[in-house]
Design a protein around this motif. Structure first.
Motif, PDB file in Angstrom:
ATOM      1  N   ARG A  60       0.832  -1.210   0.000  1.00  0.00           N
ATOM      2  CA  ARG A  60       0.000   0.000   0.000  1.00  0.00           C
ATOM      3  C   ARG A  60       0.864   1.256   0.000  1.00  0.00           C
ATOM      4  O   ARG A  60       0.494   2.269  -0.603  1.00  0.00           O
ATOM      5  CB  ARG A  60      -0.959  -0.020   1.185  1.00  0.00           C
ATOM      6  N   ARG A  61       2.009   1.196   0.657  1.00  0.00           N
ATOM      7  CA  ARG A  61       2.939   2.334   0.584  1.00  0.00           C
ATOM      8  C   ARG A  61       3.434   2.525  -0.848  1.00  0.00           C
ATOM      9  O   ARG A  61       3.549   3.647  -1.331  1.00  0.00           O
ATOM     10  CB  ARG A  61       4.128   2.131   1.529  1.00  0.00           C
ATOM     11  N   LEU A  62       3.729   1.428  -1.517  1.00  0.00           N
ATOM     12  CA  LEU A  62       4.154   1.509  -2.914  1.00  0.00           C
ATOM     13  C   LEU A  62       3.029   2.038  -3.798  1.00  0.00           C
ATOM     14  O   LEU A  62       3.267   2.836  -4.708  1.00  0.00           O
ATOM     15  CB  LEU A  62       4.625   0.137  -3.409  1.00  0.00           C
ATOM     16  N   LEU A  63       1.820   1.612  -3.532  1.00  0.00           N
ATOM     17  CA  LEU A  63       0.664   2.077  -4.290  1.00  0.00           C
ATOM     18  C   LEU A  63       0.484   3.587  -4.117  1.00  0.00           C
ATOM     19  O   LEU A  63       0.136   4.293  -5.068  1.00  0.00           O
ATOM     20  CB  LEU A  63      -0.597   1.329  -3.832  1.00  0.00           C
ATOM     21  N   ALA A  64       0.747   4.097  -2.928  1.00  0.00           N
ATOM     22  CA  ALA A  64       0.610   5.532  -2.657  1.00  0.00           C
ATOM     23  C   ALA A  64       1.603   6.357  -3.465  1.00  0.00           C
ATOM     24  O   ALA A  64       1.355   7.535  -3.746  1.00  0.00           O
ATOM     25  CB  ALA A  64       0.801   5.788  -1.165  1.00  0.00           C
ATOM     26  N   GLN A  65       2.703   5.764  -3.876  1.00  0.00           N
ATOM     27  CA  GLN A  65       3.741   6.485  -4.614  1.00  0.00           C
ATOM     28  C   GLN A  65       3.467   6.554  -6.118  1.00  0.00           C
ATOM     29  O   GLN A  65       4.143   7.292  -6.830  1.00  0.00           O
ATOM     30  CB  GLN A  65       5.100   5.828  -4.376  1.00  0.00           C
ATOM     31  N   LEU A  66       2.497   5.808  -6.607  1.00  0.00           N
ATOM     32  CA  LEU A  66       2.225   5.788  -8.038  1.00  0.00           C
ATOM     33  C   LEU A  66       1.512   7.065  -8.484  1.00  0.00           C
ATOM     34  O   LEU A  66       0.660   7.591  -7.770  1.00  0.00           O
ATOM     35  CB  LEU A  66       1.362   4.574  -8.396  1.00  0.00           C
ATOM     36  N   ASP A 117      -1.901   2.630 -16.230  1.00  0.00           N
ATOM     37  CA  ASP A 117      -1.256   1.442 -16.796  1.00  0.00           C
ATOM     38  C   ASP A 117      -1.714   0.169 -16.090  1.00  0.00           C
ATOM     39  O   ASP A 117      -1.826  -0.887 -16.709  1.00  0.00           O
ATOM     40  CB  ASP A 117       0.262   1.549 -16.700  1.00  0.00           C
ATOM     41  N   LEU A 118      -1.965   0.291 -14.797  1.00  0.00           N
ATOM     42  CA  LEU A 118      -2.399  -0.870 -14.011  1.00  0.00           C
ATOM     43  C   LEU A 118      -3.913  -1.060 -14.045  1.00  0.00           C
ATOM     44  O   LEU A 118      -4.424  -2.065 -13.546  1.00  0.00           O
ATOM     45  CB  LEU A 118      -1.944  -0.718 -12.554  1.00  0.00           C
ATOM     46  N   GLY A 119      -4.637  -0.087 -14.577  1.00  0.00           N
ATOM     47  CA  GLY A 119      -6.091  -0.185 -14.615  1.00  0.00           C
ATOM     48  C   GLY A 119      -6.732   0.102 -13.271  1.00  0.00           C
ATOM     49  O   GLY A 119      -7.792  -0.431 -12.950  1.00  0.00           O
ATOM     50  N   ILE A 120      -6.085   0.956 -12.489  1.00  0.00           N
ATOM     51  CA  ILE A 120      -6.583   1.305 -11.152  1.00  0.00           C
ATOM     52  C   ILE A 120      -6.943   2.783 -11.152  1.00  0.00           C
ATOM     53  O   ILE A 120      -6.147   3.628 -11.575  1.00  0.00           O
ATOM     54  CB  ILE A 120      -5.509   1.032 -10.079  1.00  0.00           C
ATOM     55  N   SER A 121      -8.126   3.111 -10.667  1.00  0.00           N
ATOM     56  CA  SER A 121      -8.515   4.515 -10.573  1.00  0.00           C
ATOM     57  C   SER A 121      -7.944   5.119  -9.297  1.00  0.00           C
ATOM     58  O   SER A 121      -7.542   4.406  -8.362  1.00  0.00           O
ATOM     59  CB  SER A 121     -10.039   4.653 -10.577  1.00  0.00           C
ATOM     60  N   ASN A 122      -7.918   6.445  -9.269  1.00  0.00           N
ATOM     61  CA  ASN A 122      -7.434   7.117  -8.065  1.00  0.00           C
ATOM     62  C   ASN A 122      -8.345   6.818  -6.874  1.00  0.00           C
ATOM     63  O   ASN A 122      -7.881   6.670  -5.748  1.00  0.00           O
ATOM     64  CB  ASN A 122      -7.325   8.625  -8.302  1.00  0.00           C
ATOM     65  N   ASP A 135      -9.982   4.017  -6.392  1.00  0.00           N
ATOM     66  CA  ASP A 135      -9.626   2.661  -5.939  1.00  0.00           C
ATOM     67  C   ASP A 135      -8.363   2.688  -5.076  1.00  0.00           C
ATOM     68  O   ASP A 135      -8.265   1.999  -4.075  1.00  0.00           O
ATOM     69  CB  ASP A 135      -9.398   1.730  -7.132  1.00  0.00           C
ATOM     70  N   ARG A 136      -7.410   3.496  -5.512  1.00  0.00           N
ATOM     71  CA  ARG A 136      -6.164   3.605  -4.750  1.00  0.00           C
ATOM     72  C   ARG A 136      -6.423   4.180  -3.364  1.00  0.00           C
ATOM     73  O   ARG A 136      -5.944   3.653  -2.358  1.00  0.00           O
ATOM     74  CB  ARG A 136      -5.158   4.478  -5.497  1.00  0.00           C
ATOM     75  N   LEU A 137      -7.203   5.253  -3.308  1.00  0.00           N
ATOM     76  CA  LEU A 137      -7.511   5.862  -2.013  1.00  0.00           C
ATOM     77  C   LEU A 137      -8.278   4.896  -1.116  1.00  0.00           C
ATOM     78  O   LEU A 137      -8.024   4.824   0.092  1.00  0.00           O
ATOM     79  CB  LEU A 137      -8.302   7.153  -2.215  1.00  0.00           C
ATOM     80  N   ASN A 138      -9.206   4.151  -1.701  1.00  0.00           N
ATOM     81  CA  ASN A 138      -9.972   3.164  -0.940  1.00  0.00           C
ATOM     82  C   ASN A 138      -9.055   2.091  -0.346  1.00  0.00           C
ATOM     83  O   ASN A 138      -9.202   1.699   0.808  1.00  0.00           O
ATOM     84  CB  ASN A 138     -11.041   2.526  -1.833  1.00  0.00           C
ATOM     85  N   GLU A 139      -8.103   1.634  -1.134  1.00  0.00           N
ATOM     86  CA  GLU A 139      -7.169   0.599  -0.665  1.00  0.00           C
ATOM     87  C   GLU A 139      -6.243   1.144   0.419  1.00  0.00           C
ATOM     88  O   GLU A 139      -5.934   0.464   1.388  1.00  0.00           O
ATOM     89  CB  GLU A 139      -6.357   0.069  -1.847  1.00  0.00           C
TER      90      GLU A 139
END
Length: 69
Positions: A38-44, A51-56, A58-62
């Motif tokens: 999740r820390r790595l996800l926060a840096q994207l 590119d990963l098919g993840i919305s912002n 979705d990222r915030l939710n995770e």
């Protein structure tokens, strides 16, 4: 002979404790791994997320989830 106890039916508590400790350590390790990813996800940035098919959202939710979930 009736006073003899069947010792084969008596189990040691040590294997049970070992199993619980192993399970606890496994859960702790998985929680730390989730926190790390999740820390790595926060840096994207937005491009990496696309590119990963993840919305912002979705990222915030995770990222809002606690490490144990």
């Amino acid at each position: 002979m009736n006073d003899l106890q069947d010792v084969s039916a008596i189990s040691s508590p040590a294997p049970v404790r070992r199993h619980l400790l192993r399970r606890l350590l496994k859960q702790l390790w998985q929680g730390l791994e989730r926190a790390r990813t999740r820390r790595l996800l926060a840096q994207l940035d937005g491009r990496d997320l696309a590119d990963l098919g993840i919305s912002n959202a979705d990222r915030l939710n995770e990222m809002e989830k606690p490490f144990w979930r």
